[in-house]
Structure formats: structure tokens, C-alpha cells
Design a protein around this motif. Structure first.
Motif, short mmCIF file in Angstrom:
data_model
loop_
_atom_site.label_atom_id
_atom_site.label_comp_id
_atom_site.label_asym_id
_atom_site.label_seq_id
_atom_site.Cartn_x
_atom_site.Cartn_y
_atom_site.Cartn_z
N GLN A 1 87.05 14.50 -60.41
CA GLN A 1 86.71 15.86 -60.82
C GLN A 1 86.35 16.73 -59.62
OE1 GLN A 1 86.86 16.63 -64.32
NE2 GLN A 1 87.07 18.63 -63.34
N LYS A 2 85.61 16.17 -58.67
CA LYS A 2 85.19 16.91 -57.48
C LYS A 2 86.39 17.41 -56.68
CE LYS A 2 83.16 15.93 -52.94
NZ LYS A 2 82.50 14.89 -52.12
N TYR A 3 87.43 16.60 -56.58
CA TYR A 3 88.59 16.94 -55.77
C TYR A 3 89.52 17.90 -56.50
CZ TYR A 3 86.79 13.05 -53.10
OH TYR A 3 85.97 12.24 -52.37
N LEU A 4 89.55 17.81 -57.81
CA LEU A 4 90.35 18.77 -58.58
C LEU A 4 89.73 20.17 -58.52
CD1 LEU A 4 91.20 16.60 -61.70
CD2 LEU A 4 92.82 17.44 -60.00
N ASN A 5 88.43 20.23 -58.34
CA ASN A 5 87.73 21.52 -58.28
C ASN A 5 87.69 22.10 -56.88
OD1 ASN A 5 87.21 21.33 -61.02
ND2 ASN A 5 85.18 20.41 -60.73
N SER A 6 88.26 21.39 -55.91
CA SER A 6 88.24 21.88 -54.53
C SER A 6 89.30 22.98 -54.36
CB SER A 6 88.51 20.74 -53.56
OG SER A 6 89.86 20.30 -53.67
N ASN A 7 89.24 23.66 -53.23
CA ASN A 7 90.20 24.72 -52.93
C ASN A 7 91.37 24.22 -52.09
OD1 ASN A 7 88.65 26.70 -54.25
ND2 ASN A 7 87.32 26.93 -52.45
N ASP A 8 91.40 22.93 -51.81
CA ASP A 8 92.48 22.34 -51.00
C ASP A 8 93.64 21.98 -51.92
OD1 ASP A 8 94.15 20.95 -49.33
OD2 ASP A 8 92.61 19.61 -48.54
N THR A 9 94.77 22.65 -51.74
CA THR A 9 95.93 22.43 -52.60
C THR A 9 96.46 21.00 -52.50
OG1 THR A 9 96.54 24.74 -52.30
CG2 THR A 9 98.22 23.27 -53.22
N TYR B 1 96.76 18.32 -55.42
CA TYR B 1 98.04 17.72 -55.76
C TYR B 1 97.94 16.19 -55.79
CZ TYR B 1 102.45 15.45 -54.79
OH TYR B 1 103.50 14.58 -54.81
N LYS B 2 97.28 15.61 -54.79
CA LYS B 2 97.14 14.15 -54.75
C LYS B 2 96.32 13.65 -55.94
CE LYS B 2 97.54 13.41 -49.75
NZ LYS B 2 96.86 12.89 -48.55
N SER B 3 95.28 14.38 -56.31
CA SER B 3 94.46 13.99 -57.45
C SER B 3 95.28 14.03 -58.73
CB SER B 3 93.25 14.91 -57.57
OG SER B 3 92.46 14.88 -56.39
N LEU B 4 96.09 15.08 -58.87
CA LEU B 4 96.95 15.16 -60.05
C LEU B 4 98.01 14.07 -60.05
CD1 LEU B 4 97.44 19.04 -60.24
CD2 LEU B 4 96.13 17.61 -61.83
N GLN B 5 98.48 13.72 -58.84
CA GLN B 5 99.47 12.65 -58.75
C GLN B 5 98.88 11.32 -59.21
OE1 GLN B 5 100.78 11.49 -54.83
NE2 GLN B 5 102.87 11.10 -55.53
N ILE B 6 97.61 11.08 -58.89
CA ILE B 6 96.94 9.85 -59.34
C ILE B 6 96.89 9.82 -60.87
CG2 ILE B 6 94.72 8.66 -59.42
CD1 ILE B 6 94.24 9.58 -56.55
N LEU B 7 96.47 10.93 -61.47
CA LEU B 7 96.41 10.99 -62.93
C LEU B 7 97.80 10.86 -63.54
CD1 LEU B 7 93.81 13.88 -63.41
CD2 LEU B 7 93.43 11.41 -63.57
#
Length: 668
Positions: A611-619, A623-629
Motif C-alpha cells: 500500500q505504501k508503494y502504491l501511494n508513492s509518487n514514483d511511477t 508500476y512494479k507494485s501493480l505488476q506484483i499484484l
């Protein structure tokens, strides 16, 4: 058939025995009928017969007297039909009695007697015990032992005799003691039945003679080496042969391990303090021998040699790698047994254990860290070389085919050589025993921290053979630390692999991060994935889930997971990857995902950590967090057993926070 495949002393085995009782043990009928039924079972299924007759005493309808009568009936049958020159038959030739049937009868007597031996020791059953002793006599046992043509048959007779006091079987006892003393004098002679001889002599209360002989056998190679040094002679093994002293020493070491493993002999052995002290002293005398051999095999000069002798890699006649490894493992086992049997309670950081740990940390591990990865025992095969020269006279196609076969054979030999490389074997057992010492509570927190530092140094080496030898024990060590609640922050000077992870666990988390992170340098992803699987990270995750700390643990792994993933955005419309496709590019990420996706709790904890990384401003991070999901969803597929509600809620939360676009971007 079902009875044959069932285990011993299981409820099902006992119930099946009760069902078959009237068929194969009609104890109310004539003796001839009981024997005939038994022979039918022996012929049709010998394994089922063993299980059946060893469990008949559990039946409520069969008393101990009936079991003893059947046991005596079997023994008389054995004495009657052994060695008959005529065609062995029972009754009307319905059953053929051959030597194999008689061996099965003898084994049945053994298991039956073993099953009721505890009951026979009770005072109320003394008459039944005396009756059996009158049936099984010294004379008949000697006749059976001399008649049986096979080693198995002779050993079964010895096992029967072990239930009798040695005073009642003087002839057999006087014949067996010299047999024990001669074990191993000739190659292969007497070795098969050593454990049976040990069992008999311990039951006959001859343990002092056993321990004296075994201790002398362990001492013999050292004595021969000292005598050779005194006469300035060096003897090499010829054609791979091994001296009888080495053979007997290895047998003695294995026998000591067996005595310490068996519950029936362990306590008696440990009570022989003088023998134990003498044995440990002899084992410690092998330490300089092991040290010299390790340095020679690793190709490291022995600068500390007091006698000025620089050992070569070749084995001399007095010490083989197998002998030295057996000495080392028994010494470690003795430390465990001595420490654990202390009357004042378990001693932590005992002198024997700390002395051994000092050798591991200051001698063995540093030597392996200096190793160049070459196996000094590798020598060219002269036979193979000659064959390849002969190939020049043959056709090209045939020559290539034979060369490929020889290369495969060489690779197999090299693999076997690596598996039997003494320094790596010593390391493997050292890591195993270190872990056992921690699990048994023999170490203080300071020692545990030092062991962790030692394991971390092994993970930093460039020699993967060293890492692979230590991996299984390091995995268990990490789990033990979590399970023993030692994962709280300790006062330690060690530097974790990721500074930001210190507050998420203790030394266990630091070591686990290091163990996972170290694989990122490997290129053979599929092999790495297999090697990493032995870590059983799923057990660690489950343990943290029970403690309610899984999300915090995963927060320490997310940076590793993200940094190991490809940051290149895929073409539009590309199918999401599954976990297996991630292996080659990121084996550590694949292993973590593979472990997590199999657990609903793991998926939920992963979503919380992301959740912390999805809420970050780093695209790229998003993207990597979404790729994991996406990988988790794709791996689960349409499985109805997987609850992906946590993934769904995480994605809804992420999408709801996206700023609306006035116009779709052409780049997307």
C-alpha cells in the motif's frame, strides 16, 4: 495385503489383527492346526505374518499364556524341521517347508518375543518367562546357529538368544564374544551383523567389553600412524585399498553412534563415564589430522604445522576422508549427549562446545573462505586419456559419440567428487550441529549472535558450493530464531544487508534478508529457485502470521522484491507474467511470490505492505507494485479456493486516488 503395508503399533494394524485372529491364530484348536494356519500366512504374505503375530497380544481374547505357547510352538517347529535331509513337509504335504520359510518363522519368534518382553519382566509372569527359557536352550540355539546357511538366519538366532541370560547359554555366549572381537579384521567379515552383536552383548551385560573393544578400534589408526612416524615410514594406500585398522575404526564409530541413538543402550553407555572420557579424548586427538587434511584438500599451505610435515592430498593408509568425517560427526554428537545428560541441567556455552565452535569459526570457515574453488583431488583419468587417443583411429562420427559419453561420465564423476569433498562435508555437518545446539538451548544469546555472524560470512563468499552446503542449516537456524522469540533487536555490531530493515526484526530478519538478497547475483535462475526453496520461507511466513507480525516482516522484503524486478514498461496489451516466468530474471522475487500466493493470509499481508508503494509518487515503483499484484492474480487464475478480495480492495483504493485525465494520453 493391507496389514502388510500398515505401520507397526498403529490402531489400524491392531484392528486388522483382531479381525484375522480366528483365521490365523485359532488358539483354542489343536497345535497342528495353529501351525498349519501360520504356515499358510507365511507362504502367502510373510510381511503380513510378522505384523499379525507381533500384535496378537493386543487382542482382548488372547492372554499372555496363549502367546507364549504359540511362541514355544514356533520354536519347536523350527528345531524339528531345520537341516532335515528329507523333503520338509507339514502334515499331508500341503505346505512345503524350505529354508526361507524357516527364516520367516525365526523372525516371527523374534518380533513376538520383542512385543511381550516388557510383560514377561513383571513378577506375575515369571512362570511364563521360565517356561520359555526351558524351551529355548543353549544346545538348540547352537544347533540352529550352526545350521542356518545364511547370515540373516544366524543373526535371527542371535536375536532370539538375546532374550536369555548369558548364564543359561554359556556355549553360545562363549562363541559369540570372539566373533565380536574379530569383526572387521578381514574386509567385509562380520560387519553386516555388528548391530545385532551389540544388542546381544548389551542385553548380556557385556557393555564394558564392547566399549573397550570399540575404543581400541577408534584408537588404532592413531597408534599405527605414531609407530610409522617413529620409524620414519610413510605408507600409501595401494589401488584404493583401506587398512583393516581404518575399516574397524569406521565400524566402531558407527557402532558408537548406534549405541547413542538407541534408547535401550544410550543411558547405559552414558553411565560408563570412564569410557566416555576416554573416547572423547581419542576423538580430540584427530583434530590436527582433520585440520591438515582440510588445508591439503583446499590447496592451502599449513603454516602452523609443528612437525614440519606438509601433507599431500593423497590419502595415506592410516586416515581416509570417511574415517575423519565419522570422527568429526561422532565428536559433535558426543558433545550434544554429554551436555544434554548433565544432572545439573543443560549447560549453556559448555567448554567442549565452545572449544569446538572456536575451531569452526577460526579454522574451518576461514579456510573455506580462502578456497579458490578447485578440487585438489581432481586428477586426469589415464584410462580415459588412452581411450581418447584410440579414438583418433576411428571414424569421426563414432569418435564424437564416444567423447560425448566420456564427457558426461566425467561430469558425473566430478559431481560425485564434489558431493564427497571432505571440507564441504565438514561444513555441512558443522552448520547442522550449530543449529541443533541453538535449538536444544545450549547457547547463550551472545553465542547465538556469533553464530549468526558466522552464517552471514558464509553467505558472502563467492563459492556457491560453500553456500549450498550451509543453506539447509541456515534455513532451520533462521526459523529457530523466530520460533524461540529471539527476533527482538539484540545488541550486535553486525551490519544488516539493508539498513532500513533493522527495526523490523532482529538478527533473524537481517540474516534472512541477506540469504534472499545474495541470490540476486546468480544467473541460473531455475537452479537458484530450486536451491532457495529449501529455505521453507512458507514456514517462516506462517509462524509470523500466527504471531501477527507477517505484514511487518514483509515490509522488509518489499524493497528486495521491487529492486530485483525489471523496471521496463511492457508493451500495451501484453499478458501479465506468471510467477514461473519471473524465475530467470528474479529468482528471489519468484520464490517470495510463489510462497505468498499459496496463502490467503500471505496475499492479504502482501497487499498491506504494498500500500505504501502504491501511494508513492514514483511511477516505476507504482508500476512494479501493480505488476506484483497482477502476477498474483494471474497465478491464482480462476481458482475458487483463492480469496483475492484483499487484492481487489487494494486496486480499488489505488484507482480511486488517481487524478482524472481530461484527455487520454496518446502514449498510453
Amino acid at each position: 495385503a493391507r496389514l502388510a503395508i500398515e505401520g507397526w503399533e498403529t490402531p489400524i494394524t491392531i484392528k486388522l489383527t483382531s479381525l484375522l485372529l480366528e483365521s490365523y491364530f485359532p488358539h483354542t484348536q489343536k497345535r497342528t492346526e495353529q501351525v498349519a494356519r501360520a504356515l499358510t500366512l507365511f507362504e502367502s504374505n510373510p510381511q503380513a505374518a510378522l505384523k499379525f503375530y507381533s500384535h496378537v497380544h493386543h487382542s482382548a481374547t488372547v492372554d499372555l499364556s496363549s502367546v507364549c505357547k504359540l511362541l514355544g510352538l514356533f520354536y519347536r517347529f523350527l528345531c524339528k524341521y531345520k537341516g532335515s535331509d528329507t523333503d520338509k513337509s507339514q502334515g499331508d504335504d500341503e505346505h512345503k517347508i524350505d529354508d526361507l520359510i524357516l527364516e520367516n518363522v525365526a523372525e516371527t519368534i523374534v518380533v513376538m518375543w520383542d512385543s511381550i518382553s516388557a510383560q514377561l519382566e513383571k513378577a506375575d509372569n515369571s512362570l511364563l518367562k521360565e517356561a520359555l527359557h526351558r524351551i529355548v536352550t543353549d544346545e538348540t540355539l547352537c544347533d540352529l546357529y550352526n545350521w542356518f546357511p545364511t547370515t540373516r538366519g544366524k543373526l535371527l538366532i542371535l536375536r532370539i538368544s538375546s532374550h536369555l541370560p548369558k548364564d543359561s547359554i554359556p556355549t553360545l555366549h562363549d562363541a559369540i564374544v570372539p566373533l565380536f572381537r574379530s569383526v572387521g579384521e578381514n574386509e567385509g567379515e562380520g560387519q553386516e551383523g555388528l548391530h545385532v552383536l551389540l544388542e546381544c552383548m548389551y542385553k548380556w551385560e557385556d557393555e564394558d567389553e564392547v566399549l573397550d573393544a570399540l575404543t581400541n578400534w577408534v584408537q588404532a589408526p592413531l597408534t599405527q600412524k605414531s609407530e610409522a612416524n617413529a620409524t620414519n615410514t610413510k605408507r600409501k594406500r595401494a589401488n584404493g585399498s583401506v587398512s583393516s585398522a581404518v575399516t574397524r575404526a569406521i565400524l566402531a564409530l558407527n557402532a558408537f553412534s548406534s549405541l547413542m541413538t538407541s534408547s535401550s543402550t544410550r543411558q547405559t553407555t552414558l553411565q560408563k563415564i570412564n569410557h566416555i572420557v576416554q573416547l572423547v579424548g581419542i576423538l580430540s586427538q584427530y583434530s590436527p589430522v582433520i585440520q591438515k587434511r582440510v588445508l591439503a584438500l583446499l590447496g592451502i599451505e599449513n603454516t602452523d604445522a609443528e612437525d614440519g610435515e606438509n601433507w599431500t592430498v593423497e590419502d595415506d593408509e592410516f586416515f581416509t576422508d570417511e574415517l575423519l568425517l565419522s570422527v568429526y560427526t561422532l565428536y559433535c554428537k558426543m558433545i550434544i549427549h554429554i551436555t544434554g545428560s548433565n544432572e545439573g541441567g543443560r549447560e549453556r556455552d559448555s567448554g567442549a562446545m565452545m572449544g569446538w565452535l572456536q575451531w569452526v569459526t577460526e579454522a574451518l570457515v576461514p579456510s573455506l573462505l580462502l578456497w579458490n574453488g578447485k578440487y585438489e583431488r581432481d586428477q586426469p583419468d589415464t584410462d580415459t586419456t588412452q581411450k581418447r587417443k584410440t579414438n583418433k583411429r576411428k571414424g569421426r562420427k563414432e569418435k564424437d559419440k564416444e567423447n560425448e559419453s566420456e564427457e558426461e561420465s566425467d561430469k558425473e564423476s566430478e559431481t560425485e567428487e564434489k558431493d564427497e569433498f571432505l571440507p564441504l562435508q565438514l561444513l555441512q555437518f558443522s552448520c547442522l550441529f550449530l543449529t541443533e545446539f541453538v535449538g536444544l538451548g545450549f547457547c547463550t544469546n551472545t553465542t547465538v549472535t556469533n553464530i549468526c555472524t558466522l552464517f552471514e560470512s558464509l553467505l558472502t563468499t563467492s563459492q556457491w558450493e560453500v553456500i549450498n552446503s550451509a543453506l539447509p542449516s541456515i534455513s532451520r537456524f533462521i526459523y529457530l530464531l523466530y520460533d524461540m522469540n529471539l527476533d527482538r533487536p539484540l545488541s550486535t555490531s553486525q551490519t544488516p544487508c539493508h539498513e532500513s530493515h533493522v527495526h523490523y526484526g532482529g538478527i533473524a530478519t537481517n540474516l534472512l534478508c541477506k540469504a534472499v538478497d545474495v541470490f540476486s547475483n546468480r544467473s541460473d535462475g531455475e537452479k537458484v529457485f530450486s536451491e532457495m526453496s529449501i529455505f521453507r520461507i512458507g514456514d517462516i511466513f506462517l509462524l509470523h502470521h500466527k504471531k501477527g507480525t507477517l505484514s511487518n516482516l514483509l515490509k522488509g522484503f518489499i524493497p528486495i522484491l521491487l529492486s530485483s524486478m525489471d523496471s521496463t514498461l511492457p508493451p500495451r496489451g501484453k499478458t501479465p507474467k506468471n510467477i514461473r516466468s519471473v524465475v530467470d530474471s528474479s529468482p528471489e522475487a519468484a520464490l517470495l511470490l510463489f510462497t505468498l500466493y499459496k496463502s490467503v493470509h500471505g496475499i492479504s499481508a502482501l497487499c498491506q505492505a504494498l500500500q505504501k508503494y502504491l501511494n508513492s509518487n514514483d511511477t516505476i515503483t507504482q508500476y512494479k507494485s501493480l505488476q506484483i499484484l497482477s502476477t498474483i492474480v494471474n497465478e491464482c487464475g480462476s481458482s475458487s479456493s483463492k480469496d483475492l478480495s484483499s487484492v481487489q480492495n487494494t486496486l480499488i483504493n489505488f484507482i480511486s486516488k488517481l487524478a482524472p485525465e481530461s484527455e487520454p494520453s496518446s502514449s498510453t
